[in-house]
Design a protein around this motif. Structure first.
Motif, short mmCIF file in Angstrom:
data_model
loop_
_atom_site.label_atom_id
_atom_site.label_comp_id
_atom_site.label_asym_id
_atom_site.label_seq_id
_atom_site.Cartn_x
_atom_site.Cartn_y
_atom_site.Cartn_z
N THR A 9 5.35 -35.18 5.56
CA THR A 9 5.85 -34.88 4.22
C THR A 9 4.70 -34.69 3.25
O THR A 9 4.69 -33.74 2.46
CB THR A 9 6.78 -36.01 3.72
N ARG A 57 6.31 -43.91 14.04
CA ARG A 57 7.18 -42.75 13.80
C ARG A 57 7.38 -42.53 12.29
O ARG A 57 7.25 -41.41 11.80
CB ARG A 57 8.52 -42.91 14.49
N GLU A 82 6.20 -39.32 10.00
CA GLU A 82 7.14 -38.56 9.16
C GLU A 82 6.63 -38.50 7.72
O GLU A 82 6.68 -37.44 7.09
CB GLU A 82 8.53 -39.20 9.21
N ARG A 107 8.58 -41.98 1.58
CA ARG A 107 8.85 -40.57 1.92
C ARG A 107 9.86 -39.97 0.95
O ARG A 107 9.71 -38.83 0.50
CB ARG A 107 9.34 -40.46 3.35
#
Length: 163
Positions: free
Chosen positions: A159, A151, A155, A95
Motif C-alpha cells: 500500500t 503478511r 500488505e 493500512r
C-alpha cells in the motif's frame, strides 16, 4: 557510571494535547487510555480497545480525523512490541489510514469543503504522511516468525509503495 534510561512503552503520550484534538466522537482525550490498554492488555482487553480506537481515528475504515496523525506514531510503537497481542490488527489499521482518501475525494467534487474551519483534507494527508514516515519499521517486521505479522506487513508495504 551513567545509568541508561529505559523508555517505557507510550512514554510520549503525555506530550500530545489530546483534549485539544478531536476524533470521530468529539474530544480525543480517551485515545491515551485506549493505546495504553492495547499496550498492556491481554487479547480480551487489547482487541476491544483497538476496536474503539479504530472507530475514533479511522471510522468505517476510511474516514480519518484530526487526532489520527498524532496517534499513528504510537501505533507504530505498539506494532514493534512483541507482547502486544493485536499487532496484526494494528498493521491493518495503519493500512486503512494509509489508504484513506475520503476527504480528498469529496473535496475534489465539493471544493467548499476546503474552506471549512475543520481541516479534513489536511488531517487526512497528515495521517497518511505519519504512516509513511515510519515505514522503515516494516523491514524488521518482515523478519518476524509470526506469518500473520509478515503478511500484514507485506500488505502495508505494498500500500505504501503504491502511494
Amino acid at each position: 557510571m551513567t545509568a541508561i534510561k529505559r523508555s517505557t512503552p507510550l512514554e510520549d503520550l503525555r506530550h500530545v494535547p489530546w483534549p485539544e484534538m478531536i476524533d470521530s466522537t468529539g474530544s480525543a482525550e480517551a485515545i491515551p487510555v485506549l493505546l495504553t490498554t492495547v499496550a498492556r492488555g491481554d487479547a480480551d482487553t487489547a482487541g476491544p480497545a483497538l476496536g474503539q480506537l479504530r472507530q475514533r481515528i479511522c471510522q468505517y475504515g476510511f474516514v480519518v480525523g484530526q487526532a489520527t496523525a498524532a496517534t499513528v506514531p504510537f501505533l507504530w510503537e505498539l506494532v514493534r512490541l512483541p507482547q502486544v497481542t493485536c499487532r496484526v490488527e494494528i498493521l491493518h489499521l495503519l493500512r486503512s489510514i494509509a489508504d484513506a482518501r475520503q476527504w480528498e475525494t469529496t473535496a475534489a467534487a465539493y471544493p467548499k469543503l476546503l474552506r471549512r474551519r475543520e481541516k479534513y483534507v489536511e488531517w487526512e494527508r497528515d495521517a497518511r504522511h505519519a504512516v509513511q514516515a515510519q515505514r522503515g519499521v516494516l523491514r524488521h517486521l518482515l523478519d518476524e516468525p509470526d506469518h500473520e505479522i509478515v503478511r500484514a506487513s507485506r500488505e502495508l508495504a505494498a500500500t505504501l509503495t503504491h502511494r
